[in-house]
Design a protein around this motif. Structure first.
Motif, PDB file in Angstrom:
ATOM      1  N   GLY A   1       3.541  -1.977  -1.589  1.00  0.00           N
ATOM      2  CA  GLY A   1       3.001  -1.455  -0.343  1.00  0.00           C
ATOM      3  C   GLY A   1       3.100   0.047  -0.269  1.00  0.00           C
ATOM      4  N   VAL A   2       3.193   0.581   0.948  1.00  0.00           N
ATOM      5  CA  VAL A   2       3.207   2.018   1.125  1.00  0.00           C
ATOM      6  C   VAL A   2       4.570   2.606   0.846  1.00  0.00           C
ATOM      7  CG1 VAL A   2       1.364   1.970   2.814  1.00  0.00           C
ATOM      8  CG2 VAL A   2       3.731   1.759   3.579  1.00  0.00           C
TER       9      VAL A   2
ATOM     10  N   GLY B   1       8.185  -1.146   4.629  1.00  0.00           N
ATOM     11  CA  GLY B   1       7.403   0.086   4.560  1.00  0.00           C
ATOM     12  C   GLY B   1       8.160   1.323   4.969  1.00  0.00           C
TER      13      GLY B   1
ATOM     14  N   ILE C   1       0.780  -3.833  -8.325  1.00  0.00           N
ATOM     15  CA  ILE C   1       1.574  -2.836  -9.027  1.00  0.00           C
ATOM     16  C   ILE C   1       2.360  -3.473 -10.163  1.00  0.00           C
ATOM     17  CG2 ILE C   1       3.666  -3.032  -7.628  1.00  0.00           C
ATOM     18  CD1 ILE C   1       2.025   0.235  -8.855  1.00  0.00           C
TER      19      ILE C   1
ATOM     20  N   SER D   1      -3.205   5.812  -5.487  1.00  0.00           N
ATOM     21  CA  SER D   1      -2.296   6.937  -5.299  1.00  0.00           C
ATOM     22  C   SER D   1      -1.353   7.096  -6.491  1.00  0.00           C
ATOM     23  CB  SER D   1      -1.480   6.748  -4.014  1.00  0.00           C
ATOM     24  OG  SER D   1      -2.330   6.671  -2.890  1.00  0.00           O
ATOM     25  N   PHE D   2      -0.870   5.954  -6.998  1.00  0.00           N
ATOM     26  CA  PHE D   2       0.015   6.002  -8.158  1.00  0.00           C
ATOM     27  C   PHE D   2      -0.734   6.552  -9.369  1.00  0.00           C
ATOM     28  CE2 PHE D   2       2.219   3.922 -11.793  1.00  0.00           C
ATOM     29  CZ  PHE D   2       3.439   4.561 -11.647  1.00  0.00           C
TER      30      PHE D   2
ATOM     31  N   SER E   1      -4.929   0.511  -2.673  1.00  0.00           N
ATOM     32  CA  SER E   1      -4.951   1.931  -2.307  1.00  0.00           C
ATOM     33  C   SER E   1      -3.710   2.637  -2.833  1.00  0.00           C
ATOM     34  CB  SER E   1      -5.026   2.083  -0.780  1.00  0.00           C
ATOM     35  OG  SER E   1      -6.210   1.512  -0.275  1.00  0.00           O
ATOM     36  N   ASP E   2      -2.568   1.927  -2.802  1.00  0.00           N
ATOM     37  CA  ASP E   2      -1.346   2.498  -3.352  1.00  0.00           C
ATOM     38  C   ASP E   2      -1.439   2.643  -4.860  1.00  0.00           C
ATOM     39  OD1 ASP E   2      -0.012   2.573  -0.824  1.00  0.00           O
ATOM     40  OD2 ASP E   2       0.290   0.424  -0.985  1.00  0.00           O
TER      41      ASP E   2
ATOM     42  N   SER F   1       5.360  -7.163  -2.929  1.00  0.00           N
ATOM     43  CA  SER F   1       4.377  -6.106  -2.981  1.00  0.00           C
ATOM     44  C   SER F   1       5.050  -4.782  -2.664  1.00  0.00           C
ATOM     45  CB  SER F   1       3.268  -6.370  -1.950  1.00  0.00           C
ATOM     46  OG  SER F   1       2.417  -5.254  -1.851  1.00  0.00           O
TER      47      SER F   1
ATOM     48  N   ALA G   1       6.355   2.711  -1.973  1.00  0.00           N
ATOM     49  CA  ALA G   1       6.675   2.937  -3.382  1.00  0.00           C
ATOM     50  C   ALA G   1       7.163   4.353  -3.595  1.00  0.00           C
ATOM     51  CB  ALA G   1       5.437   2.685  -4.240  1.00  0.00           C
TER      52      ALA G   1
ATOM     53  N   GLN H   1      -2.899  -3.100  -1.028  1.00  0.00           N
ATOM     54  CA  GLN H   1      -2.031  -2.491  -2.024  1.00  0.00           C
ATOM     55  C   GLN H   1      -2.792  -1.753  -3.112  1.00  0.00           C
ATOM     56  OE1 GLN H   1      -2.451  -5.743  -1.668  1.00  0.00           O
ATOM     57  NE2 GLN H   1      -3.008  -6.640  -3.650  1.00  0.00           N
TER      58      GLN H   1
END
Length: 473
Positions: free
Chosen positions: A151-152, A459, A77, A12-13, A8-9, A149, A154, A6
């Protein structure tokens, strides 16, 4: 090879937050491979290098999200949401919106005063409280924590809430003038304002209020904070608000039903009888400097294959076509946009569009013979307002300069060279703009963007995609 989790997300955020705060991607390269190389090898960019006015706390949050080592990022997150929520609350608690700004700083908002005094446009000093950052400018709000979580899956839900901001500023980006102060005052907090116009003397603001699809007109006396409803709520749509040059009347286009043409009306600014001026108008009007004529746009109804710029006497008589264009070209009236008659009375600035990305252009039509020439070379994704500065040194533009731009910002186009420079650079979405006669005050409808994090089950981001929207006013 390390397993992707998570964090990695969260990276990205952080990229999304960075772009929202600066208008630039943090690791943008010449192509995808170059961007990937920068993500791995280039130093982590800092918000302050692009936008020095961003809150320090926001800079710290984004820097931690973009840490190259996953162990140095937020580990969930939920932690990011908590910190952003705290930042939002801190900014909301600071209601004083008085600033001092350098014309060449590139931003109308977000520069706090250096002390407890604020200088107004007359050069006088008044006692002020502790300087604060604008909650409207750096609002990263509504991000709520979740037990699961993200995860991808979001996704961000963007929501606009409207309020009228009243700004007093003298230079509007003139590089040949000394630094001036700016005072920003929020006039409404109802979140339902659509458009606004400021009187030539800056004493009154008339605005459109939308409640449950019914619209009404209100007059706000700036000095006394008095609000008067001048037209009760009804199932109609108003397009554009423009004061008469003497400040006694407000002009607006009204549409009773979606399948009927708009009609131009005029009424006293404090309420009274509505006087019908012209039928079948597609825009609000712009008065000539002497107030004897006004210009407006008309589409052929109902096909709208041709659009024309017309001139009429101030009482609605004697209308004549100055210039016409046919599809795919058209005079734009998007979002209440209307022409702008130049201060010297020789030209009328309009927006021309061809229906493709970055196709809107600012043009000027000569009063003498109707000839058309471009005012600015730059193409715009869309423009919602244009207004001449009283000395004809340039125009103020409300719009977005490229297709990737999400929000309208305020720009200044110098005249006659056509160079565009952004005045605002913030998180807000500006929906309406009106300038007083001496350019000393500006009324804008300002939207605050609220963000939320959604959990996509298993996801599957597509299951939440249909919930992304902009609230319409």
């Amino acid at each position: 090879m390390k397993e992707i989790d998570q964090r990695s997300d969260i990276f990205s955020f952080g990229c999304i937050l960075f772009e929202a705060a600066t208008g630039q991607k943090p690791f943008e390269g010449k192509d995808i491979l170059d961007s990937l190389h920068k993500i791995v090898h280039a130093p982590t960019p800092q918000i302050k290098e692009t936008n020095a006015n961003a809150p320090l706390e926001l800079q710290r949050i984004v820097r931690r999200c973009l840490a190259k080592e996953p162990e140095k990022r937020y580990q969930s997150i939920k932690d990011v949401a908590i910190e952003l929520d705290e930042l939002q609350q801190e900014l909301k608690d600071k209601a004083t919106l008085e600033y001092s700004v350098q014309p060449e700083s590139g931003g109308m908002f977000g520069v706090p005063t250096s002390g407890g005094f604020v200088t107004d446009t007359r050069g006088e000093q008044s006692k002020g409280g502790t300087p604060s950052l604008s909650s409207a400018e750096y609002l990263v709000s509504g991000i709520r924590s979740h037990k699961k979580s993200v995860g991808v899956g979001a996704l961000a839900l963007l929501l606009v809430i409207g309020g009228i901001a009243f700004a007093v500023y003298r230079s509007w980006g003139r590089s040949d003038r000394p630094p001036q102060s700016i005072k920003i005052e929020r006039l409404t907090t109802n979140g339902k304002s659509l458009d606004a116009a400021i009187s030539p003397d800056g004493k009154y603001v008339v605005y459109i209020l939308d409640e449950g699809g019914e619209q009404s007109l209100w007059t706000r006396q700036v000095a006394t904070t008095s609000n008067v409803q001048i037209i009760p709520a009804a199932d109609v749509q108003y397009l554009g608000l423009v004061f008469s040059p003497d400040g006694n009347y407000i002009n607006f286009a009204k549409q009773e039903r979606s399948d009927t043409p708009r009609v131009l009306y005029q009424m006293p600014v404090l309420g009274g009888a509505q006087k019908k001026l012209i039928s079948n108008v597609s825009s609000a009007v712009s008065y000539s400097p002497d107030g004897k004529q006004f210009a407006f746009v008309r589409f052929t109804f109902p096909t709208a294959n041709e659009s024309s710029l017309l001139i009429a006497n101030s009482d609605g008589t004697g209308e004549r076509i100055l210039a016409s264009v046919t599809r795919p070209e058209s005079f734009s009236t998007f979002g209440g946009l209307h022409p702008a008659w130049s201060p010297d009375g020789k030209t009328i600035a309009c927006v021309a569009a061809s229906g493709t990305a970055n196709s809107q252009k600012v043009i000027e039509v000569q009063i003498a013979d109707g000839t058309v020439k471009p005012t600015a070379v730059q193409g715009w994704n869309f423009i919602r307002r244009i207004a001449w500065l009283p000395d004809k040194s340039g125009l103020l533009i409300l719009g977005a300069d490229k297709a990737s731009t999400v929000t309208n910002q305020i720009w200044r186009i110098s005249y006659p060279d056509g160079e565009a420079r952004r005045i605002t650079n913030d998180f807000n979405h500006y929906l309406g703009m009106s300038l007083s006669a001496d350019s000393g005050a500006l009324a804008v409808v300002q939207g605050n963007r609220l963000s939320n994090i959604w959990v996509a089950p298993n996801g599957d981001a597509g299951r939440r995609a249909n919930q992304i929207r902009w609230q319409q006013f």
